[in-house]
Write a protein that holds these residues in place. Structure first.
Motif: not given
Length: 294
Positions: A187-192, A196-207, A260-261
């Motif tokens: 999921d790190f490759k698609s954080v941006a 923008r599309t409201g997908i709460a991956s763990l990198p988005v939720q937790l940083g 990480p990223r």
């Protein structure tokens, strides 16, 4: 009506992703304790089911329902680029689902049940209204189970023609839990685009930093449990081997956690390799136990 080129269809089905479930299926075959002699046609059909059918179905379905996200993150993918035009992505996903179920039915009731469950997870992972991938906790769990636990179960069930031994089920479950961390790495490759599309991956939720630490712990702790089980089952040398592979992962994790990223893909190619080698070692440890009926 425009039709996709065969090369675009192959790209849509993402052959590189087939390795994980095919490897897990092979681990299930090995762990079953049943000799492969005379079973090669069934094993080949099972490998086909795990990778080019069920996994490919999940990839086609995911690309169809992710076409708007991919237009941001990966605009060159077959659907957003127009190389798989119209509703061909959806039709291919549906056709591969039907083909997967037909092959699974020919392999027996336990395999059909596992394949049907995996296909349901594949569709609800990507498709509204459920769309499990909108939340990294649930989505990663679904993919991890489809990529590791269910193929392992299927491989053992194909060989035994019955419900696999409880020790096989325990290893399949533990490596499925660990694969949740592997899914977080992806999921790190698609954080941006996810933000923008409201997908709460763990990198988005937790940083990125916290998600990376979580992924490492989730990958490591089930392997600690595997080591403990192998020792309890009187397979000490295999326990030492899995522990050594885990130690190698821990050393690589230190470098991954520093960036990480930037290093998620690197760790996916290095640490995950050691993880799947541990799967095979654990499967080999079970083989003589089940052959002896212990």
């Amino acid at each position: 009506m425009a039709t996709p080129a065969p090369s675009a269809v192959v790209e849509l089905l993402k052959p590189l992703t087939w390795f994980a479930p095919m490897w897990a299926f092979a681990c299930g075959v090995v762990s079953s304790g049943v000799p492969a002699a005379g079973q090669w046609p069934v094993i080949a059909a099972g490998v086909l089911l795990a990778g080019p059918l069920v996994c490919a179905t999940s990839q086609a379905a995911n690309d169809w329902f992710d076409r708007e996200v991919d237009a941001i993150n990966e605009p060159g993918r077959p659907i957003p680029s127009g190389r798989v035009p119209g509703r061909w992505g959806l039709w291919l996903a549906a056709a591969w689902t039907a083909l997967s179920l037909a092959v699974a039915a020919a392999l027996g009731p336990w395999i059909l049940a596992a394949a049907a469950f995996g296909l349901i997870l594949a569709w609800i992972y990507s498709a509204p209204p459920v769309r499990l991938k909108r939340n990294g906790w649930w989505g990663n769990a679904a993919v991890a189970l489809c990529y590791e636990g269910l193929p392992w179960f299927t491989g053992a069930a194909v060989m035994a023609a019955a419900l696999p031994d409880r020790r096989v089920l325990a290893l399949a479950l533990l490596y499925s839990v660990g694969a949740h961390g592997i899914m977080t790495l992806n999921d790190f490759k698609s954080v941006a685009g996810d933000r923008r599309t409201g997908i709460a991956s763990l990198p988005v939720q937790l940083g990125p930093a916290r998600a990376a630490r979580l992924a490492c712990w989730v990958m490591a702790l089930p392997q600690v449990a595997v080591v403990a089980l192998l020792a309890a089952w009187d397979r000490p040398w295999y326990a030492v081997l899995v522990a050594a592979l885990l130690a190698g992962q821990a050393a690589l994790m230190v470098r991954f956690l520093a960036d990480p990223r930037g290093r998620a893909a690197w760790y996916n190619g290095t640490g995950t390799t050691l993880y799947v080698l541990g799967m095979l070692a654990a499967a080999l440890a079970l083989r003589p136990l089940l052959q002896g009926g212990a």
